[in-house]
Design a protein around this motif. Structure first.
Motif, short mmCIF file in Angstrom:
data_model
loop_
_atom_site.label_atom_id
_atom_site.label_comp_id
_atom_site.label_asym_id
_atom_site.label_seq_id
_atom_site.Cartn_x
_atom_site.Cartn_y
_atom_site.Cartn_z
N UNK A 83 -1.16 -4.50 -8.22
CA UNK A 83 -2.49 -3.94 -8.39
C UNK A 83 -2.94 -4.02 -9.85
N UNK A 84 -4.25 -4.32 -10.02
CA UNK A 84 -4.91 -4.12 -11.30
C UNK A 84 -5.57 -2.75 -11.22
N UNK A 85 -5.30 -1.86 -12.17
CA UNK A 85 -5.67 -0.45 -12.07
C UNK A 85 -6.68 -0.07 -13.15
N UNK A 86 -7.62 0.80 -12.77
CA UNK A 86 -8.58 1.38 -13.71
C UNK A 86 -8.57 2.89 -13.51
N UNK A 87 -8.32 3.63 -14.59
CA UNK A 87 -8.20 5.08 -14.52
C UNK A 87 -9.09 5.75 -15.58
N UNK A 88 -9.55 6.94 -15.23
CA UNK A 88 -10.26 7.73 -16.23
C UNK A 88 -10.12 9.22 -15.88
N UNK A 89 -10.45 10.05 -16.83
CA UNK A 89 -10.40 11.49 -16.66
C UNK A 89 -11.76 11.98 -16.13
N UNK A 90 -11.74 12.78 -15.05
CA UNK A 90 -12.99 13.33 -14.49
C UNK A 90 -12.83 14.83 -14.30
N UNK A 91 -13.92 15.47 -14.04
CA UNK A 91 -13.92 16.89 -13.72
C UNK A 91 -13.98 17.05 -12.21
N UNK A 92 -13.04 17.78 -11.66
CA UNK A 92 -12.99 18.04 -10.21
C UNK A 92 -13.03 19.55 -10.00
N UNK A 94 -14.16 21.84 -11.82
CA UNK A 94 -13.80 22.61 -13.01
C UNK A 94 -12.41 22.37 -13.54
N UNK A 95 -11.66 21.45 -12.95
CA UNK A 95 -10.31 21.14 -13.50
C UNK A 95 -10.20 19.65 -13.74
N UNK A 96 -9.42 19.28 -14.80
CA UNK A 96 -9.28 17.86 -15.12
C UNK A 96 -8.49 17.13 -14.03
N UNK A 97 -8.97 15.93 -13.69
CA UNK A 97 -8.31 15.18 -12.62
C UNK A 97 -8.29 13.68 -13.00
N UNK A 98 -7.35 13.02 -12.37
CA UNK A 98 -7.20 11.57 -12.58
C UNK A 98 -7.97 10.84 -11.48
N UNK A 99 -8.85 9.95 -11.88
CA UNK A 99 -9.60 9.10 -10.94
C UNK A 99 -9.10 7.67 -11.12
N UNK A 100 -8.61 7.08 -10.02
CA UNK A 100 -8.04 5.72 -10.13
C UNK A 100 -8.61 4.82 -9.05
N UNK A 101 -8.91 3.59 -9.47
CA UNK A 101 -9.31 2.52 -8.55
C UNK A 101 -8.26 1.42 -8.69
N UNK A 102 -7.68 0.96 -7.56
CA UNK A 102 -6.63 -0.08 -7.57
C UNK A 102 -7.14 -1.32 -6.84
N UNK A 103 -7.11 -2.43 -7.56
CA UNK A 103 -7.56 -3.71 -7.01
C UNK A 103 -6.32 -4.53 -6.64
N UNK A 104 -6.27 -4.96 -5.39
CA UNK A 104 -5.13 -5.76 -4.92
C UNK A 104 -5.21 -7.17 -5.52
N UNK A 105 -4.25 -7.49 -6.39
CA UNK A 105 -4.22 -8.82 -7.01
C UNK A 105 -2.94 -9.56 -6.64
N UNK A 106 -2.37 -9.16 -5.50
CA UNK A 106 -1.08 -9.74 -5.09
C UNK A 106 -1.15 -11.25 -4.96
N UNK A 107 -2.19 -11.75 -4.28
CA UNK A 107 -2.30 -13.21 -4.10
C UNK A 107 -2.43 -13.92 -5.43
N UNK A 108 -3.22 -13.34 -6.33
CA UNK A 108 -3.37 -13.96 -7.66
C UNK A 108 -2.04 -13.97 -8.41
N UNK A 109 -1.31 -12.85 -8.34
CA UNK A 109 -0.02 -12.78 -9.04
C UNK A 109 0.96 -13.77 -8.46
N UNK A 110 0.97 -13.87 -7.12
CA UNK A 110 1.90 -14.81 -6.48
C UNK A 110 1.54 -16.24 -6.81
N UNK A 111 0.24 -16.54 -6.79
CA UNK A 111 -0.18 -17.89 -7.13
C UNK A 111 0.18 -18.22 -8.57
#
Length: 450
Positions: A83-92, A94-111
């Motif tokens: 996975x290629x990952x993008x993370x940032x800090x958000x408010x959930x 009233x408490x700090x939380x981790x927001x993550x988006x994961x992009x599947x790059x398995x085929x690219x990595x294998x290629x």
């Protein structure tokens, strides 16, 4: 009121939110939920997403900010994806939380891995072949190339097994990875019947690939009995031919399973190259012998004599050796009266006498009608007895000969001994022609000297 995060359910990417402090999962989108085994609710992110029972040792919560995304990549062993990952800090709420988006790059990595492997394989093949050529191929030092092969394929061993005409096999070269036990001493007299199943593949110039040795237990017990004690779980072997005859094979034990197919094509090419090197080696050896061998008599020529005495004299003066210098008297007269064919037969006869009396490797034709015998590591009585025997046979079967000898009781170089023997030969020659001046092409020289 609808959850604003529900918009992420339409994405194929994985999206989740977790508490920074407790690691509790607060939200996952539909794509993430389908990847998680069981329900995600009430679970920790490291448990549901990674299969761990404690926070990830690569957790980067301390690097997250609300100002922008933190980008990185990671292989998820639980999902079997890159996975290629993008993370940032958000408010959930009233408490700090981790927001993550994961992009599947398995085929690219294998290629990318495939391309890197292919490029690495091509580079390795070129480097190994160049190394073989620099080290005189099959007869040279194969270990540097074998080590490179072994490390590239993450293998336990790379080796060559030679096959002989008597149907026996012998391990002659072996590289082992660190911590892997050598098997070269155990594979010195192996019957070829143990690899009988491989021979039809070899005849077609094909590799043999064994992906799991346990499949041989009932199919080929003899083969299994040879391979199993060596700790082999998989292997690739490729034949090496001398013309149409199988003369050996190159093998790799326990290559990384992901590179098994790559290793098959690679070692097939290496086997074909080594087969060509066998042929080239025979040609090189034939040319070398031709450059060192007298074409008429079959004994060594002056080129070989010069090389041999230089090699011996480089070790310094020595004793307990003898030199016999021979010149066939009247050979020119024989050629003039009876023809060169008769003269050539005299030279061949002389060479045969000398090689029968001394070792063939000790006899040199220096040119024309001159021969030299170099007898190493013989006592004086043995040397003189053989000189007498050769002299008697030369006079009886070839033609009269002038002979000079020197036996090194005290240490000297071969070159010094040859010069002494040469001088005595000319003294003997001078006596012969003084008694038969009509045979001498040098009679004017001798008269002047007188």
């Amino acid at each position: 009121m609808p959850n604003p995060f529900d918009i992420f359910d339409a994405l194929s990417e994985l999206v989740y939110v977790s508490d920074i402090e407790t690691h509790d999962l607060l939200y996952v989108n539909e794509s993430t939920s389908r990847m998680i085994e069981g329900s995600w609710r009430g679970r920790k992110c490291y448990d549901a997403l990674q299969g761990f029972d404690a926070p990830c040792d690569f957790c980067n919560n301390d690097k997250l900010t609300a100002d922008g995304f933190f980008s990185w990549s990671r292989y998820n062993a639980q999902f079997g994806k890159h996975y290629a990952l993008k993370d940032k800090l958000i408010d959930w709420d009233g408490r700090p939380a981790r927001f993550e988006v994961a992009f599947d790059v398995t085929d690219d990595v294998r290629q990318k891995a495939v391309l890197e492997n292919q490029l690495g394989l091509e580079t390795l093949l070129v480097d190994c072949i160049m190394g073989f050529r620099r080290s005189d191929g099959f007869e040279g030092d194969l270990m540097p190339a074998f080590e490179r092969m072994g490390r590239f394929f993450k293998a336990d061993r790379v080796y060559i097994i030679e096959v002989y005409e008597n149907g026996r096999m012998k391990n002659t070269t072996e590289w082992c990875a660190e911590g892997v036990e050598s098997e070269i001493d155990e594979l010195q007299d192996v019957p070829i019947e143990c690899i009988e199943r491989w021979l039809p593949h070899f005849e077609r110039r094909d590799c043999v690939i064994i992906e799991d040795i346990e499949g041989l237990r009932s199919v080929s017990p003899a083969e299994y009995g040879i391979l199993k004690p060596q700790g082999i779980s998989c292997l690739v072997v490729a034949p090496i031919f001398d013309g149409d005859d199988l003369c050996g094979y190159i093998g790799v034990d326990n290559p990384e399973i992901e590179r098994l197919d790559l290793s098959a094509s690679f070692f097939k090419t290496v086997g074909m190259f080594l087969s060509m090197e066998v042929e080239q080696g025979k040609i090189r050896e034939k040319l070398r012998r031709m450059s060192f061998e007298d074409s008429l008599t079959g004994v060594w020529n002056r080129n070989r004599f010069i090389e041999d005495i230089q090699q011996i004299d480089d070790e310094g003066p020595r004793d307990r050796f003898g030199v016999m210098y021979i010149d066939l008297n009247g050979l020119k007269d024989v050629n003039d009266r009876e023809g060169h064919a008769v003269g050539d037969r005299s030279l061949v006869e002389a060479a045969d006498i000398l090689t029968q009396t001394f070792k063939r490797s000790s006899v040199y034709r220096l040119g024309g009608d001159e021969f030299l015998v170099l007898s190493l590591d013989k006592d004086k009585d043995t040397f003189e007895r053989r000189v007498e025997e050769a002299s008697r046979k030369l006079s009886a079967r070839a033609c009269p000969s002038a002979i000079g000898t020197h036996y090194a009781v005290e240490a000297c170089t071969i070159d010094e001994a040859v010069k002494l023997a040469d001088g005595r030969m000319y003294q003997d020659k001078r006596m012969f022609y003084s008694e038969a001046p009509e045979l001498s092409r040098h009679r004017n020289m001798y008269r002047t000297a007188e």
